[in-house]
Write a protein that holds these residues in place. Sequence first.
Motif, PDB file in Angstrom:
ATOM      1  N   ARG A 235       0.830  -1.211   0.000  1.00 22.93           N
ATOM      2  CA  ARG A 235       0.000   0.000   0.000  1.00 22.93           C
ATOM      3  C   ARG A 235       0.866   1.263   0.000  1.00 22.93           C
ATOM      4  N   ILE A 236       1.878   1.276   0.847  1.00 21.93           N
ATOM      5  CA  ILE A 236       2.767   2.441   0.913  1.00 21.93           C
ATOM      6  C   ILE A 236       3.555   2.582  -0.383  1.00 21.93           C
ATOM      7  N   LEU A 237       4.045   1.447  -0.904  1.00 18.77           N
ATOM      8  CA  LEU A 237       4.815   1.463  -2.150  1.00 18.77           C
ATOM      9  C   LEU A 237       3.983   2.021  -3.296  1.00 18.77           C
ATOM     10  N   ASN A 238       2.750   1.578  -3.418  1.00 19.14           N
ATOM     11  CA  ASN A 238       1.891   2.056  -4.506  1.00 19.14           C
ATOM     12  C   ASN A 238       1.579   3.541  -4.363  1.00 19.14           C
ATOM     13  N   GLU A 239       1.467   4.006  -3.133  1.00 14.08           N
ATOM     14  CA  GLU A 239       1.217   5.427  -2.910  1.00 14.08           C
ATOM     15  C   GLU A 239       2.438   6.256  -3.316  1.00 14.08           C
ATOM     16  N   LEU A 240       3.618   5.758  -2.974  1.00 18.69           N
ATOM     17  CA  LEU A 240       4.854   6.451  -3.359  1.00 18.69           C
ATOM     18  C   LEU A 240       5.037   6.497  -4.868  1.00 18.69           C
ATOM     19  N   ALA A 241       4.531   5.474  -5.536  1.00 21.43           N
ATOM     20  CA  ALA A 241       4.798   5.298  -6.971  1.00 21.43           C
ATOM     21  C   ALA A 241       3.848   6.078  -7.873  1.00 21.43           C
ATOM     22  N   LYS A 242       2.873   6.765  -7.301  1.00 21.65           N
ATOM     23  CA  LYS A 242       1.942   7.525  -8.143  1.00 21.65           C
ATOM     24  C   LYS A 242       2.696   8.571  -8.948  1.00 21.65           C
ATOM     25  N   TYR A 243       2.346   8.684 -10.215  1.00 20.05           N
ATOM     26  CA  TYR A 243       3.043   9.639 -11.065  1.00 20.05           C
ATOM     27  C   TYR A 243       2.047  10.451 -11.876  1.00 20.05           C
ATOM     28  N   GLN A 244       2.516  11.556 -12.388  1.00 21.35           N
ATOM     29  CA  GLN A 244       1.675  12.485 -13.135  1.00 21.35           C
ATOM     30  C   GLN A 244       2.065  12.419 -14.604  1.00 21.35           C
ATOM     31  N   VAL A 245       1.098  12.126 -15.453  1.00 19.61           N
ATOM     32  CA  VAL A 245       1.334  12.108 -16.898  1.00 19.61           C
ATOM     33  C   VAL A 245       1.005  13.481 -17.465  1.00 19.61           C
ATOM     34  N   ILE A 246       1.873  13.980 -18.330  1.00 21.47           N
ATOM     35  CA  ILE A 246       1.639  15.273 -18.970  1.00 21.47           C
ATOM     36  C   ILE A 246       0.527  15.123 -19.997  1.00 21.47           C
ATOM     37  N   ASN A 247      -0.515  15.900 -19.847  1.00 26.44           N
ATOM     38  CA  ASN A 247      -1.624  15.889 -20.788  1.00 26.44           C
ATOM     39  C   ASN A 247      -1.442  16.986 -21.834  1.00 26.44           C
ATOM     40  N   GLU A 248      -2.288  16.939 -22.842  1.00 26.54           N
ATOM     41  CA  GLU A 248      -2.175  17.885 -23.956  1.00 26.54           C
ATOM     42  C   GLU A 248      -2.606  19.296 -23.543  1.00 26.54           C
ATOM     43  N   THR A 249      -1.711  20.256 -23.764  1.00 26.22           N
ATOM     44  CA  THR A 249      -2.046  21.669 -23.616  1.00 26.22           C
ATOM     45  C   THR A 249      -1.401  22.419 -24.775  1.00 26.22           C
ATOM     46  N   ASP A 250      -1.583  23.710 -24.810  1.00 26.73           N
ATOM     47  CA  ASP A 250      -0.967  24.500 -25.873  1.00 26.73           C
ATOM     48  C   ASP A 250       0.557  24.492 -25.766  1.00 26.73           C
ATOM     49  N   LYS A 251       1.064  24.340 -24.528  1.00 24.12           N
ATOM     50  CA  LYS A 251       2.508  24.405 -24.326  1.00 24.12           C
ATOM     51  C   LYS A 251       3.145  23.038 -24.108  1.00 24.12           C
ATOM     52  N   LYS A 252       2.345  22.044 -23.745  1.00 24.81           N
ATOM     53  CA  LYS A 252       2.860  20.709 -23.470  1.00 24.81           C
ATOM     54  C   LYS A 252       2.078  19.692 -24.285  1.00 24.81           C
ATOM     55  N   ASN A 253       2.725  18.561 -24.608  1.00 19.58           N
ATOM     56  CA  ASN A 253       1.995  17.498 -25.280  1.00 19.58           C
ATOM     57  C   ASN A 253       2.441  16.146 -24.736  1.00 19.58           C
ATOM     58  N   TYR A 254       1.757  15.113 -25.148  1.00 19.58           N
ATOM     59  CA  TYR A 254       1.983  13.779 -24.579  1.00 19.58           C
ATOM     60  C   TYR A 254       3.425  13.320 -24.767  1.00 19.58           C
ATOM     61  N   ALA A 255       4.043  13.678 -25.883  1.00 17.90           N
ATOM     62  CA  ALA A 255       5.413  13.241 -26.155  1.00 17.90           C
ATOM     63  C   ALA A 255       6.404  13.813 -25.144  1.00 17.90           C
ATOM     64  N   ASP A 256       6.017  14.863 -24.429  1.00 21.82           N
ATOM     65  CA  ASP A 256       6.900  15.444 -23.417  1.00 21.82           C
ATOM     66  C   ASP A 256       7.057  14.544 -22.192  1.00 21.82           C
ATOM     67  N   ASN A 257       6.268  13.467 -22.119  1.00 23.72           N
ATOM     68  CA  ASN A 257       6.451  12.473 -21.055  1.00 23.72           C
ATOM     69  C   ASN A 257       7.704  11.640 -21.276  1.00 23.72           C
ATOM     70  N   PHE A 258       8.246  11.668 -22.479  1.00 28.32           N
ATOM     71  CA  PHE A 258       9.370  10.805 -22.837  1.00 28.32           C
ATOM     72  C   PHE A 258      10.652  11.624 -22.958  1.00 28.32           C
ATOM     73  N   HIS A 259      11.743  11.107 -22.384  1.00 23.37           N
ATOM     74  CA  HIS A 259      13.049  11.750 -22.487  1.00 23.37           C
ATOM     75  C   HIS A 259      14.108  10.679 -22.723  1.00 23.37           C
ATOM     76  N   ILE A 260      15.087  10.998 -23.555  1.00 22.14           N
ATOM     77  CA  ILE A 260      16.152  10.065 -23.890  1.00 22.14           C
ATOM     78  C   ILE A 260      17.458  10.538 -23.266  1.00 22.14           C
ATOM     79  N   LEU A 261      18.147   9.625 -22.585  1.00 25.63           N
ATOM     80  CA  LEU A 261      19.429   9.938 -21.972  1.00 25.63           C
ATOM     81  C   LEU A 261      20.267   8.669 -21.897  1.00 25.63           C
ATOM     82  N   THR A 262      21.554   8.829 -21.688  1.00 28.18           N
ATOM     83  CA  THR A 262      22.417   7.662 -21.573  1.00 28.18           C
ATOM     84  C   THR A 262      22.317   7.094 -20.163  1.00 28.18           C
ATOM     85  N   LEU A 263      22.776   5.861 -20.014  1.00 30.29           N
ATOM     86  CA  LEU A 263      22.756   5.236 -18.698  1.00 30.29           C
ATOM     87  C   LEU A 263      23.657   6.003 -17.727  1.00 30.29           C
TER      88      LEU A 263
END
Length: 672
Positions: A235-263
């Motif tokens: 229960r505590i783990l699932n509460e900690l793990a809640k995340y916010q997905v970026i929804n579509e706006t004029d300044k943000k879009n769904y693809a902004d949820n994704f970022h590429i970086l090296t390990l």
Amino acid sequence: MRSNIHMTYGLQIVIISIIIIVDEIQTHPVEGGVSNVNEFYGNLIETNLNSSVDPCEDFYAYACGNWHRSYNASSEYIDMPGYMDTKVNQQFRGLMEHQTDAKWKSGVYGKAKDLYESCEQLDTLVLNSFLMGLHEELEMQWPIFALEEGEWKNISQFDWLRVTAVLRRYGLNNIFITHNVNVNPRNSSEYYLELAQHHAHTILEAEDVENIFLNFGLSHNESHSLTEELLQFERILNELAKYQVINETDKKNYADNFHILTLKELQASVPQVDWLKYFQIVLNTTQDLQQLKVQTFAWDAKFFANLKDHLNGYGNDTIAYYLMLKFMYHVNGDLPHRKHRNCIRYLRSFMPVFMNFLYEEHYFKDKRVAMEKSLNKMFNNLKKSFESLVEENHLKLNKKEQHFILKELHGMQLKVGNLPRNCTEHYVEAFYQTLSINRSDFVQSHLNILRFTNQLHYKNLNANNASVAEKVYNLDATTQSSSSPVKIFENAILIPHGYLQLPLYDLKLSHIHQYSLLGVILAHEIIHAYDLFHIVYDYRSNYDYLGSQVGHHYTPHMHCFANSPTEIISENIADVSGLRMAYHFYRTLEEDLEFPLFHLTKDQYFFVNSVQFLCGDLKQISDLALETTDLGHDMHDLRVRRNWSKFQEFSLAFNCSPKSNMSVGEKPCRIW
């Protein structure tokens, strides 16, 4: 000695389909020796009808009310998808049990035969064996097996990251760390290892967990206390793990949820996890992976700091028990554990390339050319029908938005059978070359299969840009064993072999029959390219904000689906709009059947036939007590009542009163 844990119904993870498969299936009485497929098909529909029901009040009961009598529904199958899959399984069973060729003694044929026979010879499956089978690789013993020895050896030194990574090799995902292989949303030809935080899809149930510990030999008090601690941990783990997905706006879009970086960059930003170690274990390599590119989704780096604190607040044995239980749920989900072993279904799930090749060679190869020609003609006619609906422009799209929709439509492809074009035995042999099967050890064979299947995901990281026709799609086990068509993300629709036979389809069937059933099914899948999830992807399956703008045009029409659970709205949209698309073309067909056909008009017949693939024994289905979230769509009867009633032409065809249950009501329900 402590008792083994036997497979129990309480622990079974629900498989999202309504299919019960057994060793034998009786062919429908009128199906054998068909001389006139149209007459045969008409008889089927007529026997399914329950004309004592008013179609305007309960159309499902009217169109499917006598299905259970016609098909002798029992524990063998309880609905039409189940009937079709059971029929396919019977065809496979004949091949597996009656082949005497030498090739069935070695190579991939030998592996499939050994796996099938080891499954059939199973007496009792116990989950203990799967846990113990990983002791050496985990470099530890699970604490449950150390209870009689005293203190668990790893009580002070337990490497949760190593255990998580090893279990990920066998497909366990979404525990602490979630990772998949996914496309770059901005360039679908690029694949990356995608990372997200803990996102458990199954929740521990107190009764199940207590029963597991009781079966291991713990007392009731011990089992209850340990269960309570584990449920609190989750229960505590699932509460900690809640995340916010970026929804579509004029300044943000769904693809902004994704970022590429090296390990290396990931390690610097999230130092709480040894990412190099994790991926070296998961990918089974000693290479330096610091420059490996990964893609994050809805990333919250704070979670991993919180995770570290959370894990430090519990004993190592609690963390180990949690991972153990999650692995037990994972393994148990697709095992052949029912009274009837479902061994054919098991092979279809875990050796799908071989099984599809086997079916192609013995049942489909001779009719593929004619079948593909016919199906592609239907597919193209449906696409033209949808194009004309787009051009009617009910959504009031601008030219750019219409072009976006039509370009994807024109590029959409149909794939018959999940195999490469002109697949050879050599290809199948090479595909399974590294899979090891031990006929006398089903447990080890299943672990090998889980690992082999998991490794297939990583092939996409180095895949060339093959065409849809040349690809094999690595689908989940449940989808692999199903005969139902499915929309592939890569702007394609896959039709497995199983539905392309009577009593659902035949080349000799009248177009009236074909377009009012398989045509509806295909139209449903076409619309999925434009549902609430897929609408943001273009004809190349790349994210495009223009798709989101098209989606905003849906908003004024979404009142139709106000009573639909959020997770199935896209399915309901595909039903309603798919019906419109198929009906739109159906109306252009010349009447090649004599109407009235058993007292139905041509329009009425369309709707009656359109639900036949959903017919089933409602009493047996309701006894399963499946939730909408388990199914991915409404139960068959509710699905028909809810969605067919939204199509105004249905009410017109049956002359339904505005106050009847199947009437569309005051506001028309139309998106496309």
